[in-house]
Design an enzyme around this catalytic site. Structure first.
Site, PDB file in Angstrom:
ATOM      1  N   ASP A 171      -1.204  10.725   2.865  1.00 54.99           N
ATOM      2  CA  ASP A 171      -2.066  10.504   4.032  1.00 54.99           C
ATOM      3  C   ASP A 171      -3.007  11.680   4.299  1.00 54.99           C
ATOM      4  OD1 ASP A 171      -0.046   8.615   4.012  1.00 54.99           O
ATOM      5  OD2 ASP A 171       0.176   8.526   6.171  1.00 54.99           O
ATOM      6  N   CYS A 213      -0.175   3.309   1.203  1.00 54.76           N
ATOM      7  CA  CYS A 213       0.527   3.866   0.050  1.00 54.76           C
ATOM      8  C   CYS A 213       0.991   2.854  -1.001  1.00 54.76           C
ATOM      9  CB  CYS A 213       1.716   4.709   0.512  1.00 54.76           C
ATOM     10  SG  CYS A 213       2.953   3.842   1.468  1.00 54.76           S
ATOM     11  N   ASP A 251      -2.184  10.381  -1.754  1.00 50.48           N
ATOM     12  CA  ASP A 251      -2.066   8.959  -2.093  1.00 50.48           C
ATOM     13  C   ASP A 251      -3.116   8.080  -1.416  1.00 50.48           C
ATOM     14  OD1 ASP A 251      -0.961   9.087   0.473  1.00 50.48           O
ATOM     15  OD2 ASP A 251       0.812   7.913  -0.015  1.00 50.48           O
TER      16      ASP A 251
END
Length: 614
Positions: free
Chosen positions: A31, A69, A240
């Site tokens: 994040d 994700c 990610d």
């Protein structure tokens, strides 16, 4: 498959026989957009990664598949686009065909030791041959002496939950939020958010967490030095997807997709580097390219089914012209977006434009910033770009990132940019057809029974993509003149095409009245997805009683995906569906095939009484 198993069963490493090959280390975080000192952010405090950048090639145009994700990690580990695998919905479960492997399996077959510490989250069960070890104890130190390795260390301290977690815990105790290290007065609140204390505090908290992540990354790099392996190891650092803030995470904006990405090549392997240490690369890089790239760096020819292009190593291909991806169901809410990005212009195609951007997510609502933002909207106090989040979407969006990095000015209707719009629109359509883009979730799994979503994706009968895209175009126009075409879609033999007919009538709301007879007939459709959409269309015409009968029946379905769709419509109907609350409470039946969807059903069952019972 037997030969493959025997290969793993009898593969052993011989240091004397193996050719010199690099170790590969991935240091990943969660994040985090490129808000690092080495990427020019003045608020960031990232000394370890800044030092690493001076030793590395820093990529400016690296993109996750989507802004969340699990689908992005599915793309990373397979080198196949999630909408081809059926792993494109957040927290879902697909089945891999025999031809698709997690790419560390190919490295293991070549004698590499592969460890993962620790997150997988691939939207499919992790194959037993994917890793030598995947746990919070996994480490390259467990390999045989001299054995080359591919190791992953993933840090969660920068995850979205770590932004709101401390504040949420304090709120539940009736205490004030704990202070932040980074000065909230120096935070530059992006124009997509209202400049209010809650957003300043949470953005500062994110920068606090990135500093903690920087220290963890530095710790792994120090271990590599201590083990005397730094000169033998190519090191990747990346996130990610973008920052875990409301309207950033879960989306397909540039700031949701663009990630920090750096690769350090020791002197021994400098000939594989695209530029000297400390330099930048503006090459377009997608997560789908990472699997073939690692294989290429290790001297392994990428298998033909991989959909990415290696950008490093002996098997590197030509630079790509476009980045592709999408966004689908996140948590308990459905949306469908596809995008094409050429490095400057970013095109987004919204396939459910009648839904607002900012649908309620129970997880995101834990942000104090999100609750404050919603309150401003409810009070009619939002203007400009922050107000956009609570509005329905245009069918197409086009942004010039050179002049508009936060994507506040949609150029899709600007005649001066028609050439870019038409070029990227066509590229998006061609890509979806080329890869075999899969559609509605429940219907996808139903059609793939006995095989896998991957195998039906390019089957024109099981996935008539050309016809589906044409149907979506009709449905998305929201033009009453298209009602006869929508009615014909509702009568089609293919359930997915019938669903698009129903969705087009939902989007028309009260203007769909001339099709009321066709909508009523669709309440008896063989497909529950079509029935639920028809029920919403009928409710939009003021015929709640018949619509609620269908929604109630759907709440009893074995599939959590069907129940979740019904709950979404019930939420949109609000107080008009209050009589269904007793049935909502009973909708938590577990679905072994879709465990995560069952959890999202439970979430909605938990909060719907408060949302629609008032």
């Amino acid at each position: 498959m037997l030969l493959w198993s025997l290969t793993f069963g009898f593969c052993s490493f011989s240091a004397s026989a193996a050719p010199a090959r690099p170790n590969i280390l991935w240091i990943t975080c969660e994040d985090s957009s490129p808000h690092l000192g080495c990427y020019g952010d003045p608020l960031a405090n990232t000394p370890n990664l800044d030092a690493f950048a001076r030793q590395s090639v820093r990529f400016l145009n690296a993109f996750a598949y989507t802004g969340v994700c699990a689908p992005s990690r599915s793309c990373l580990i397979t080198g196949v686009f999630p909408m081809r695998l059926g792993s494109h919905h957040m927290r879902s479960t697909t089945r891999l065909p025999d031809v698709v492997k997690c790419f560390p399996e190919y490295l293991r077959a070549e004698g590499y030791y592969c460890s993962n510490n620790v997150k997988t989250d691939y939207n499919f069960a992790v194959p037993k041959n994917a890793w030598d070890e995947s746990s919070n104890q996994a480490h390259w130190r467990k390999r045989a002496a001299g054995q080359p390795f591919f190791s992953v260390f993933n840090f969660t301290i920068s995850h979205q939950s770590q932004i709101f977690g401390a504040d949420e815990a304090a709120r539940k105790k009736g205490e004030p939020p704990p202070p932040t290290v980074h000065d909230q007065s120096k935070v530059k609140v992006p124009p997509i958010h209202p400049d209010i204390p809650e957003f300043r505090r949470e953005w500062a908290r994110h920068f606090d967490n990135v500093t903690k992540m920087d220290a963890l990354a530095g710790g792994v790099l120090k271990q590599l030095e201590q083990d005397g392996l730094a000169e033998d190891t190519i090191v990747f650092f990346f996130s990610d997807h973008g920052t875990g803030m409301p309207s950033v995470k879960n989306w397909a904006w540039d700031f949701s997709l663009r990630v920090p990405f750096m690769v350090r090549f020791p002197k021994k392997w400098q000939h594989l580097a695209p530029a000297p240490p400390g330099q930048i690369s503006d090459r377009l890089v997608s997560f789908v390219d990472f699997a073939p790239t690692v294989l290429s760096l290790c001297g392994v020819k990428p298998p033909a089914h991989l959909q990415g292009v290696a950008f490093l190593g002996e098997h590197a291909g030509a630079p790509r012209q476009y980045i592709y991806g999408g966004s689908d169901r996140h948590g308990e809410r459905w949306d469908t977006i596809r995008y094409v990005h050429d490095g400057r212009f970013h095109y987004l195609r919204n396939f459910l434009p009648h839904l607002i951007y900012g649908q309620f997510f129970s997880y995101v609502d834990q942000h104090a910033s999100m609750r404050a933002w919603q309150k401003l909207h409810d009070e009619g106090r939002l203007t400009g770009t922050p107000a956009r989040y609570f509005q329905t979407k245009p069918v197409e969006e086009l942004y010039d990132l050179r002049n508009d990095p936060w994507e506040t000015n949609n150029l899709a209707a600007d005649p001066r940019h028609r050439q870019e719009l038409e070029r990227l629109r066509q590229e998006c359509t061609d890509w979806m057809q080329r890869i075999g883009d899969l559609g509605p979730e429940y219907e996808m799994h139903r059609r793939a029974a006995g095989s896998t979503p991957y195998e039906i994706a390019t089957n024109a009968k099981q996935n008539p993509l050309k016809e589906l895209l044409a149907a979506a175009d009709i449905a998305n126009r929201r033009d009453p003149k298209n009602i006869p075409q929508l009615e014909r879609l509702l009568a089609n033999d293919d359930a997915a095409l019938r669903w698009w007919g129903a969705i087009g009538l939902v989007a028309l709301k009260e203007k769909a009245a001339p099709a009321e007879s066709a909508v009523r007939k669709a309440l008896q459709d063989a497909s529950f997805e079509v029935r639920i959409a028809a029920a919403e269309a009928l409710a939009n015409l003021g015929q709640d009683a018949e619509a609620l009968v269908v929604l109630k029946e759907a709440l009893q379905h074995d599939s959590a995906l069907v129940r979740l769709q019904s709950l979404n419509v019930i939420d949109r109907l609000g107080a008009r569906a209050r009589s269904l609350l007793p049935d909502v409470a009973k909708a938590t039946l577990r679905d072994p095939a879709h465990k995560d969807a069952s959890d999202y059903v439970a979430r909605m069952v938990g909060y719907l009484p408060e949302r629609i019972g008032k």
